[in-house]
Design an enzyme around this catalytic site. Structure first.
Site, short mmCIF file in Angstrom:
data_model
loop_
_atom_site.label_atom_id
_atom_site.label_comp_id
_atom_site.label_asym_id
_atom_site.label_seq_id
_atom_site.Cartn_x
_atom_site.Cartn_y
_atom_site.Cartn_z
N ARG A 65 -43.18 42.73 -23.28
CA ARG A 65 -42.03 43.61 -23.08
C ARG A 65 -40.98 43.46 -24.15
NH1 ARG A 65 -42.57 44.04 -17.06
NH2 ARG A 65 -40.80 45.22 -16.28
N LYS A 112 -48.30 51.12 -13.81
CA LYS A 112 -49.09 50.04 -14.42
C LYS A 112 -49.78 49.19 -13.35
CE LYS A 112 -45.53 48.21 -16.61
NZ LYS A 112 -44.39 49.08 -16.25
N ARG A 131 -33.23 48.57 -15.26
CA ARG A 131 -34.61 48.32 -15.69
C ARG A 131 -35.05 49.37 -16.71
NH1 ARG A 131 -37.23 48.62 -10.16
NH2 ARG A 131 -39.23 48.36 -11.19
N ARG A 133 -40.55 53.67 -3.31
CA ARG A 133 -41.60 52.65 -3.30
C ARG A 133 -41.42 51.62 -2.18
NH1 ARG A 133 -43.45 49.87 -8.83
NH2 ARG A 133 -41.50 48.73 -8.77
N ARG A 146 -38.49 46.41 -2.68
CA ARG A 146 -38.18 45.32 -3.60
C ARG A 146 -36.69 45.34 -3.93
NH1 ARG A 146 -42.44 45.61 -8.45
NH2 ARG A 146 -40.50 45.65 -9.59
P1 ADP Z 1 -41.40 47.04 -13.33
O1 ADP Z 1 -42.33 47.18 -14.50
O2 ADP Z 1 -41.65 48.10 -12.33
O3 ADP Z 1 -39.96 46.87 -13.71
P2 ADP Z 1 -42.31 44.30 -12.86
O4 ADP Z 1 -42.83 43.79 -11.58
O5 ADP Z 1 -43.24 44.38 -14.02
O6 ADP Z 1 -41.70 45.72 -12.52
O7 ADP Z 1 -41.05 43.42 -13.34
C1 ADP Z 1 -39.99 43.08 -12.46
C2 ADP Z 1 -38.97 42.19 -13.20
O8 ADP Z 1 -39.61 40.96 -13.59
C3 ADP Z 1 -38.39 42.75 -14.48
O9 ADP Z 1 -37.29 43.61 -14.25
C4 ADP Z 1 -38.00 41.46 -15.22
O10 ADP Z 1 -36.80 40.91 -14.71
C5 ADP Z 1 -39.13 40.52 -14.85
N1 ADP Z 1 -40.25 40.58 -15.82
C6 ADP Z 1 -41.53 40.97 -15.56
N2 ADP Z 1 -42.30 40.89 -16.66
C7 ADP Z 1 -41.48 40.45 -17.66
C8 ADP Z 1 -41.66 40.18 -19.03
N3 ADP Z 1 -42.86 40.36 -19.64
N4 ADP Z 1 -40.59 39.73 -19.75
C9 ADP Z 1 -39.40 39.54 -19.18
N5 ADP Z 1 -39.15 39.79 -17.89
C10 ADP Z 1 -40.18 40.23 -17.12
#
Ligand code: ADP
Length: 242
Positions: free
Chosen positions: A111, A36, A193, A149, A182
């Protein structure tokens, strides 16, 4: 016409088309590691609308150590979703910025069902036209991508030790900063996740369908990021003209 020239032309047409229309809310949807963030960065260039990544916004709050950052840090490290009210407020504030008026690319949001409901209200309030692109990726490909990554802490560029290594190992091609893993890219956190995705996020596919949002599946396992991006541009285009 070669594919690059064709893409450049159709991207220009897209930017032209967009000037006279309602704004585009492009929702990039898919599991962690589906690409994404990579797609959002490619599409920002061609569509000339901003990327809104809740993950990047939250990481920035953690980095600066403010009240939001303190609240969400432990959850992010554990790979658990942060509270809906926190992300909903961040997105609401971000969409109010002038650069989002002509459209935006959402990456990592919504999400949960509560987030999707909030987003629907936000979109109808501003007459934005939602297109959901579901990046479909093989489970094994996801694990390989996430464990390999690396990210530049300065400019955010993503690398992969196998599929997209930097020119010099461990160093960003663009600004020379030392690349980092990360915290949430460790294997046990990756499993968390993916579990959060299966339980809370994947069911939104039905929510989007029930709410009449256009949803397109795009295979993002086997092709280069540029090829996936071209497919997404074609879909947006067909959406514009339908
Ligand atoms: P990925 O999609 O690869 O898990 P992101 O950078 O989108 O990585 O998200 C990293 C973390 O940030 C998630 O595991 C969560 O803890 C938090 N997070 C990001 N976006 C949301 C969201 N829309 N709702 C709740 N938590 C979020």
């Amino acid at each position: 016409m070669n594919p690059e020239a064709e893409q450049a032309r159709s991207s220009q047409d897209l930017v032209e088309d967009r000037r006279s229309q309602t704004s585009l809310a492009l929702i990039l949807f898919g599991p962690p590691g589906s690409g994404k963030g990579t797609q959002a960065k490619l599409l920002v260039k061609t569509l000339a609308i901003p990327q809104i990544s809740t993950g990047d916004m939250l990481r920035e709050h953690v980095r600066t150590g403010n009240a939001v950052g303190t609240k969400v840090e432990a959850k992010m490290k554990a790979g658990i979703l942060v509270k809906d009210e926190v992300v909903n407020r961040l997105v609401d504030e971000r969409l109010a910025q002038p650069d989002a008026a002509r459209g935006f690319i959402l990456d990592g949001y919504p999400r949960t069902r509560a987030q999707a409901e909030t987003l629907c209200d936000l979109l109808s309030g501003r007459g934005a036209d939602a297109v959901v692109v579901h990046l479909v990726v093989d489970y094994n490909v996801i694990i390989a991508r996430l464990t390999g990554r690396r990210q530049c802490p300065v400019c955010g560029t993503l690398y992969n030790v196998v599929s997209k290594p930097p020119r010099v190992a461990g160093v960003c091609d663009l600004d020379g900063a030392a690349l980092i893993v990360r915290d949430d890219d460790r294997e046990e956190v990756i499993r968390e996740r993916l579990a959060a995705y299966e339980k809370q996020t994947r069911p939104l596919i039905d929510f989007f369908r029930e709410n009449g949002k256009r949803l397109y599946d795009v295979d993002a396992s086997h092709e280069t990021p540029e090829a996936v991006s071209r497919k997404i541009l074609v879909l947006i285009r067909s959406h514009d003209h339908s």
